[in-house]
Design a protein around this motif. Structure first.
Motif, short mmCIF file in Angstrom:
data_model
loop_
_atom_site.label_atom_id
_atom_site.label_comp_id
_atom_site.label_asym_id
_atom_site.label_seq_id
_atom_site.Cartn_x
_atom_site.Cartn_y
_atom_site.Cartn_z
N PHE A 109 0.66 -1.00 0.16
CA PHE A 109 -0.15 0.32 -0.10
C PHE A 109 1.42 1.31 0.18
O PHE A 109 2.44 1.74 0.85
N ARG A 110 0.98 2.13 -0.59
CA ARG A 110 1.03 3.20 -0.51
C ARG A 110 0.40 4.54 -0.57
O ARG A 110 -0.43 4.52 -1.37
N THR A 111 1.54 5.80 0.23
CA THR A 111 0.64 6.53 0.35
C THR A 111 1.11 8.18 0.31
O THR A 111 2.46 7.68 0.56
N LYS A 112 0.82 9.44 0.48
CA LYS A 112 1.85 10.75 0.83
C LYS A 112 2.30 10.52 2.29
O LYS A 112 0.77 11.15 2.01
N ALA A 113 2.28 11.79 2.21
CA ALA A 113 2.70 12.14 3.28
C ALA A 113 3.10 13.90 2.78
O ALA A 113 4.53 13.84 2.15
N ARG A 114 3.29 14.94 3.58
CA ARG A 114 3.85 15.96 3.41
C ARG A 114 4.34 16.27 4.78
O ARG A 114 3.89 16.64 6.53
N VAL A 115 6.03 17.06 4.53
CA VAL A 115 6.58 17.24 5.76
C VAL A 115 6.69 18.44 5.63
O VAL A 115 6.61 19.68 5.51
N ARG A 116 5.51 18.90 6.99
CA ARG A 116 4.84 20.19 7.52
C ARG A 116 5.84 21.57 8.41
O ARG A 116 6.97 20.66 9.33
N PHE A 117 5.78 22.34 8.62
CA PHE A 117 6.60 23.00 9.19
C PHE A 117 7.02 22.47 11.10
O PHE A 117 7.87 23.18 11.13
N GLY A 118 5.50 22.12 11.63
CA GLY A 118 5.47 21.55 12.67
C GLY A 118 6.28 20.60 12.68
O GLY A 118 6.35 20.17 13.86
N ASP A 119 6.77 19.75 11.73
CA ASP A 119 7.31 18.44 11.77
C ASP A 119 8.91 18.99 12.08
O ASP A 119 9.44 17.68 12.56
N VAL A 120 8.84 20.08 11.22
CA VAL A 120 10.86 20.12 11.30
C VAL A 120 11.54 20.63 13.00
O VAL A 120 11.29 21.99 13.38
N ASP A 121 13.12 20.41 12.51
CA ASP A 121 14.01 20.91 13.42
C ASP A 121 14.30 22.31 13.14
O ASP A 121 14.52 22.26 11.93
#
Lengths: 137, 137, 137, 137
Positions: free
Chosen positions: B3-15
């Motif tokens: 199974f494949r899906t997309k995700a986005r690296v968001r502002f609140g995810d990064v250090d």
């Protein structure tokens, strides 16, 4: 000896079953690592990152989740060095509940990098010596 | 197939280095698992948890972090079944960056439980058969 | 007098500019509210929620963000009661940096509910009296 | 017209009552703001932040929470410009549940800054004109 610190399972950490959502458990490990710098290494990780441009990102993680962390639990998180190479270090973590259960064991491997370039660096000797003093019992 | 899906690296995810804080990577895995239920299993995980009182908490995790997830990256997250027992299932996860890099591989083992009592349960046959159809390529 | 507690801006709290991602500031408020229960009210919020089935969800929030919370900052978070009704209570929060700046002021209104039914409840007298003792200076 | 996007209440977003932990609601707003850049403004916020060194930190927030966001809900989040000054902009946000309830209304004021120095900047005209096209119905 190992470094030990306390953590509390907060309202925002638990899922609808009242136990910690597992990605938050890795957050407990990171906070314990930051406290290890403050209190065992004698320098804040913020300063190491901001002024010395050193970082210790994770390259490998192994964890076993043995018992749930419940809302309100005051946890004991322990950190110790298991193995060290030129730039990598493998850390043992454990979490014990206030009921005396071992909830979680983990082995997390970090690599020392220059935060500006992301290039691998040799762990500075002053830190290596202190890391080596943080051994499992 | 996986199974494949997309995700986005968001502002609140990064250090502060502009890359995903690693506990958030485990959150990407869990969101992918929820989307796997919605779109591959044909039932929402919310419904499974809320109405059937079934849960699949993690008991073991192994992950390798090979390349950073950068702010703004649209990631491809894949999920497939690696092994299955009576109540446990081991899932393979991977994350690829839009630059074609393999950023992360993981193997996460879940156990099927009754969410009301936390007791281990046999994976219901209807779910087992579908899990078995989600195999790595 | 107001209740005061400490919080630390952690690696996972900051965004790429090295300051706290603002949704995390509301998390600092909630953690301070939980510590207010533990240390000022004399009962853990976990116990109130789990055993008494009482909750205090937010119905209204106002906040001003005056100065950034920087990575590594040890913050002083203060909590005090501003107004109280039959089931609602309005709390004043503030966050001060170790540099003596006022970083954030907020006014958060909670309503007392039965966590099982989500029905509004009168704030129990024993808690109301203690809330009223937690006043701004 | 307003910008609309979808969000999903995930397992890790809910607390033990099965509703979204409120600091996560502000995270839904920020993700909607990032999607507004991608899809309405035609440029990714990551690119604006990373290449143009522009940021839009929050200076004021007002929010009313009218109905809980439940686990599994597919939410409609809307964003529109309410007021604009030289460097500040006030945005209206709302969240509607799949049950047709208005769950949340908010008014969030951002200020345009240079991300390298944190100095206030005039909103560039090209962005101002597009912001002004995103109006409430």
């Amino acid at each position: 000896m190992a470094f030990r610190t306390k953590a509390r399972v907060r309202f925002g950490d638990v899922d609808r079953a009242g136990i910690a959502y597992y990605p938050r458990i890795f957050d407990f490990f990171h906070v314990a690592f930051e406290e290890f710098w403050d209190r065992f290494m004698g320098v804040s990780y913020a300063k190491v990152v901001t002024e010395e441009h050193l970082g210790f990102p994770l390259i490998d993680a192994k964890a076993q989740f043995r018992a749930p962390l419940r809302y309100g639990d005051e946890l004991t998180v322990s950190v110790s060095l298991k193995r060290i190479g030129g730039s990598s270090a493998t850390w043992g973590y454990s979490i014990d509940s206030p009921r005396g259960e071992r909830c979680c064991d983990a082995e997390l491997t970090t690599v020392c990098v220059d935060m500006r370039t992301w290039a691998k660096r040799t762990i500075p000797d002053v830190y290596r010596r202190k890391f080596e003093a943080c051994r499992p019992e």
